[in-house]
Scaffold this motif. Sequence first.
Motif, PDB file in Angstrom:
ATOM      1  N   VAL A  63      60.757  78.420 100.855  1.00 25.21           N
ATOM      2  CA  VAL A  63      60.849  79.829 101.254  1.00 25.21           C
ATOM      3  C   VAL A  63      62.207  80.130 101.884  1.00 25.21           C
ATOM      4  N   SER A  64      62.716  79.192 102.657  1.00 25.48           N
ATOM      5  CA  SER A  64      63.967  79.423 103.379  1.00 25.48           C
ATOM      6  C   SER A  64      65.198  78.902 102.649  1.00 25.48           C
ATOM      7  N   ALA A  65      64.986  78.281 101.509  1.00 27.49           N
ATOM      8  CA  ALA A  65      66.087  77.603 100.820  1.00 27.49           C
ATOM      9  C   ALA A  65      67.167  78.584 100.366  1.00 27.49           C
ATOM     10  N   ASP A  72      64.813  81.177  85.888  1.00 29.54           N
ATOM     11  CA  ASP A  72      66.151  81.754  85.843  1.00 29.54           C
ATOM     12  C   ASP A  72      67.068  80.947  86.748  1.00 29.54           C
ATOM     13  N   LEU A  73      68.361  81.229  86.657  1.00 31.27           N
ATOM     14  CA  LEU A  73      69.337  80.421  87.372  1.00 31.27           C
ATOM     15  C   LEU A  73      69.196  80.562  88.878  1.00 31.27           C
ATOM     16  N   ALA A  74      68.927  81.766  89.355  1.00 28.28           N
ATOM     17  CA  ALA A  74      68.816  81.978  90.801  1.00 28.28           C
ATOM     18  C   ALA A  74      67.724  81.110  91.403  1.00 28.28           C
ATOM     19  N   HIS A  75      66.557  81.056  90.762  1.00 30.12           N
ATOM     20  CA  HIS A  75      65.463  80.234  91.288  1.00 30.12           C
ATOM     21  C   HIS A  75      65.737  78.751  91.071  1.00 30.12           C
ATOM     22  N   VAL A 106      65.831  75.391  93.592  1.00 26.70           N
ATOM     23  CA  VAL A 106      65.254  74.062  93.344  1.00 26.70           C
ATOM     24  C   VAL A 106      66.293  72.988  93.638  1.00 26.70           C
ATOM     25  N   TRP A 107      67.536  73.206  93.203  1.00 24.06           N
ATOM     26  CA  TRP A 107      68.601  72.223  93.473  1.00 24.06           C
ATOM     27  C   TRP A 107      68.807  72.068  94.976  1.00 24.06           C
ATOM     28  N   ALA A 108      68.776  73.208  95.708  1.00 23.66           N
ATOM     29  CA  ALA A 108      68.945  73.147  97.161  1.00 23.66           C
ATOM     30  C   ALA A 108      67.794  72.387  97.810  1.00 23.66           C
ATOM     31  N   LEU A 109      66.591  72.626  97.305  1.00 28.82           N
ATOM     32  CA  LEU A 109      65.411  71.935  97.813  1.00 28.82           C
ATOM     33  C   LEU A 109      65.535  70.429  97.591  1.00 28.82           C
ATOM     34  N   ALA A 110      65.990  70.052  96.407  1.00 26.55           N
ATOM     35  CA  ALA A 110      66.154  68.631  96.087  1.00 26.55           C
ATOM     36  C   ALA A 110      67.197  67.980  96.994  1.00 26.55           C
TER      37      ALA A 110
END
Length: 217
Positions: A76-78, A23-26, A30-34
């Motif tokens: 976890v913190s992203a 889903d978009l929230a998760h 992923v984008w933040a992690l990248a």
Amino acid sequence: MSDTRLSMIGSRAVLFEANCPFDLAHQERVWALAKEASQWDGVSQAVPGMTNLTLLLSDVPQDLTRLQKDLTSLWVSAQRLEINGRLLEVDLTYGGEGGPHLADVAEMTGLSIDTVIKLHSAQDYTVYAVGSHAGYCYLGGLDPRLDTPRRKVPLANLPGGSLSVAGLQTGVSASAGPSGWNTIGSAKVSFFEPDRSPPALLQPGDRIRFRPVGVMA
């Protein structure tokens, strides 16, 4: 770390996978992690995928356990990275030779062909990730009423511009190739041009709106 996994996919590349919904929230996580991981020492490139992240490294990693711990902690913190990308409107012809599975999707969902087209074209789809083949966009936002399984027997070759659905995703093929999704239409748009800068037409966070311009029997 049971909800994440790290694996080597080359001598200097790793794949980090998170066990989470599509889903978009998760995906925004992923984008933040990248974005964060791309700033780490030794990371040449961070490429977001569907609930996963590929890291291209400058050297062979020496401590995968530590790398997984660092990525898991960041995951976890992203925070969610919201991207207000550009909107691309794409003319789409449903059915016919370019959409051989339109009637199958109608039958599987218990909907009329007109309703399938109406529901599919009513959404604005967000580009979750670019991959599978050059320029291909994994799109989120499909109406749950159009949820269908992948085909048991994939088609060996579909032309570029083929529009398909499977599960809660939809996407347009950027080039000719095989597909196990249900193909319901076709578009005349080039999602990847090697000589273009950048070569891929869309990036994660961009959006697509499909405009029905015809229905073929």
